[in-house]
Design a protein around this motif. Sequence first.
Motif, PDB file in Angstrom:
ATOM      1  N   ASP A   1      30.144  27.433  48.786  1.00 43.52           N
ATOM      2  CA  ASP A   1      31.271  26.726  49.403  1.00 43.52           C
ATOM      3  C   ASP A   1      30.836  25.421  50.070  1.00 43.52           C
ATOM      4  OD1 ASP A   1      33.731  28.838  49.368  1.00 43.52           O
ATOM      5  OD2 ASP A   1      31.825  29.878  49.609  1.00 43.52           O
TER       6      ASP A   1
ATOM      7  N   ASP B   1      32.843  26.978  44.595  1.00 42.48           N
ATOM      8  CA  ASP B   1      33.384  25.933  45.460  1.00 42.48           C
ATOM      9  C   ASP B   1      32.299  24.937  45.867  1.00 42.48           C
ATOM     10  OD1 ASP B   1      35.799  27.145  45.156  1.00 42.48           O
ATOM     11  OD2 ASP B   1      36.076  27.692  47.249  1.00 42.48           O
TER      12      ASP B   1
ATOM     13  N   GLY C   1      34.039  28.678  41.534  1.00 42.21           N
ATOM     14  CA  GLY C   1      34.968  29.194  42.525  1.00 42.21           C
ATOM     15  C   GLY C   1      36.359  28.706  42.191  1.00 42.21           C
ATOM     16  N   ASN C   2      37.314  29.048  43.019  1.00 43.45           N
ATOM     17  CA  ASN C   2      38.687  28.638  42.736  1.00 43.45           C
ATOM     18  C   ASN C   2      38.862  27.118  42.773  1.00 43.45           C
ATOM     19  OD1 ASN C   2      38.227  29.559  45.610  1.00 43.45           O
ATOM     20  ND2 ASN C   2      40.126  28.433  45.923  1.00 43.45           N
TER      21      ASN C   2
ATOM     22  N   ASP D   1      35.590  32.445  38.306  1.00 42.24           N
ATOM     23  CA  ASP D   1      36.601  32.783  39.296  1.00 42.24           C
ATOM     24  C   ASP D   1      37.861  33.256  38.582  1.00 42.24           C
ATOM     25  OD1 ASP D   1      37.308  32.414  42.339  1.00 42.24           O
ATOM     26  OD2 ASP D   1      39.060  31.783  41.176  1.00 42.24           O
TER      27      ASP D   1
ATOM     28  N   HIS E   1      32.385  34.711  43.174  1.00 47.75           N
ATOM     29  CA  HIS E   1      32.894  33.960  44.322  1.00 47.75           C
ATOM     30  C   HIS E   1      33.680  34.815  45.303  1.00 47.75           C
ATOM     31  CE1 HIS E   1      34.047  30.378  46.472  1.00 47.75           C
ATOM     32  NE2 HIS E   1      35.342  30.586  46.263  1.00 47.75           N
ATOM     33  N   ARG E   2      34.341  35.877  44.804  1.00 41.23           N
ATOM     34  CA  ARG E   2      35.355  36.569  45.604  1.00 41.23           C
ATOM     35  C   ARG E   2      34.841  37.867  46.246  1.00 41.23           C
ATOM     36  NH1 ARG E   2      40.863  34.509  44.764  1.00 41.23           N
ATOM     37  NH2 ARG E   2      40.640  32.858  43.210  1.00 41.23           N
TER      38      ARG E   2
ATOM     39  N   HIS F   1      33.428  32.328  49.517  1.00 42.20           N
ATOM     40  CA  HIS F   1      34.882  32.167  49.517  1.00 42.20           C
ATOM     41  C   HIS F   1      35.552  32.321  50.881  1.00 42.20           C
ATOM     42  CE1 HIS F   1      38.847  31.937  47.766  1.00 42.20           C
ATOM     43  NE2 HIS F   1      39.152  33.195  48.026  1.00 42.20           N
TER      44      HIS F   1
END
Length: 293
Positions: free
Chosen positions: A67, A97, A127-128, A173, A207-208, A227
Motif C-alpha cells: 500500500d 496498491d 491491489g484494488n 485482486d 491484497h485482501r 489493504h
Amino acid sequence: MKDRKKEGKGKKRVLSHRRLLLLVLLTLFFAAIIYKDNKTVGVTHYEIASDRLPASFDHFRVVQLSDLHDAEFGENHHDLVKRVKMLTPNAIFITGDFIDSNRYDLDRSLRLIEELQFVAPFYFVTGNHEIATNDVERIKEELEKLDVRVLSNESLYLKGDAGDLIAIGGIEDPLSKGSDDAKTVEEFTAKTFRDVPDSMFTMLLSHRPEQFDKYVEAGIDLTFSGHAHGGQVRIPGLGGLISPGQGWFPHYTSGIHEQDGSRMVISRGLGNSIVPIRLFNQPEIVVVTLRTI
C-alpha cells in the motif's frame, strides 16, 4: 484593596499564560505524532516457525512492502530504500496498491523499484487500486521491465541450497473479476496452487486480509496481505478504527493471525489514499524471518 485587585489580575495572567503554554505544547505534541505517523517509516519484525519448512530455508528473510499509494519517503524514496537495504532481505514482496488510482503517478512509485532492484528478487500482486486505474497491464509491463516477478494467479518454486523447494503464489485482486470477492479469491487461490504438492510449504501474496478464511481453507501456510492500512486510526488497546472491506473496528488490520495451522501477516502499509492522515499508525516495513522447527 487595590493590592488585592492587582494580585488577582496577576494570578489570572499567570493562569492564562500557563493555559496558552499548555495549548502550544499539546499542539506541538500532536503535530509530532502526525508527522511521525505519516512521514516516517518504522520496521516490524516477525519470526514464523514451521515444521513444514525445509532446513535450507531457515532464516530466509522476507521484506513486505504494501500500500505505497504513490507516497514518497525522502527524495527518490531515500529513507525507505536505506531501511530496506539495511534489512538484507532474501526476497521483497509487494502486496498491492503500489500506486494510487486517485493521484496516479507510476513513475514516482517505479523509482522505488529502481533504487532497490539489485537488493533482492521482487514479487508483486495487484491491489484494488491497480485494477481501478484501468492501466493495470502497463503497470505490470513496467514492473517486469525492472525484473519484478508479477504473480497473476500463479505460483513458482524457490530452490534452497540443498535442492529443497517451497512455493510462492500470488493472486489478482478480486476487483479484477468484479464478482463476489470471497468466491473470486477462492477460485484464484485454487488455480494458483493447483499443481503444488500438498506436502510443500506455501506462501501466498494476496491484497485482501478479510478473506483469511479462504486462505485457511486452501491450506496456505503463510499469507502476506495489506489493504487495511492498519485501520487508518489506531486506538490504543483496541486496534484499528475503519478498513475497506471490513467497516468499523475491523478485525484484520495488522500483525499475525493464525487459524488451523495457517498464518497471515498483515502490513499496516506505507501510504494513504482517500483518508489522507494516519494517527497512532506509523507507516510500516514488515520483515518476516522463516525458521524451521
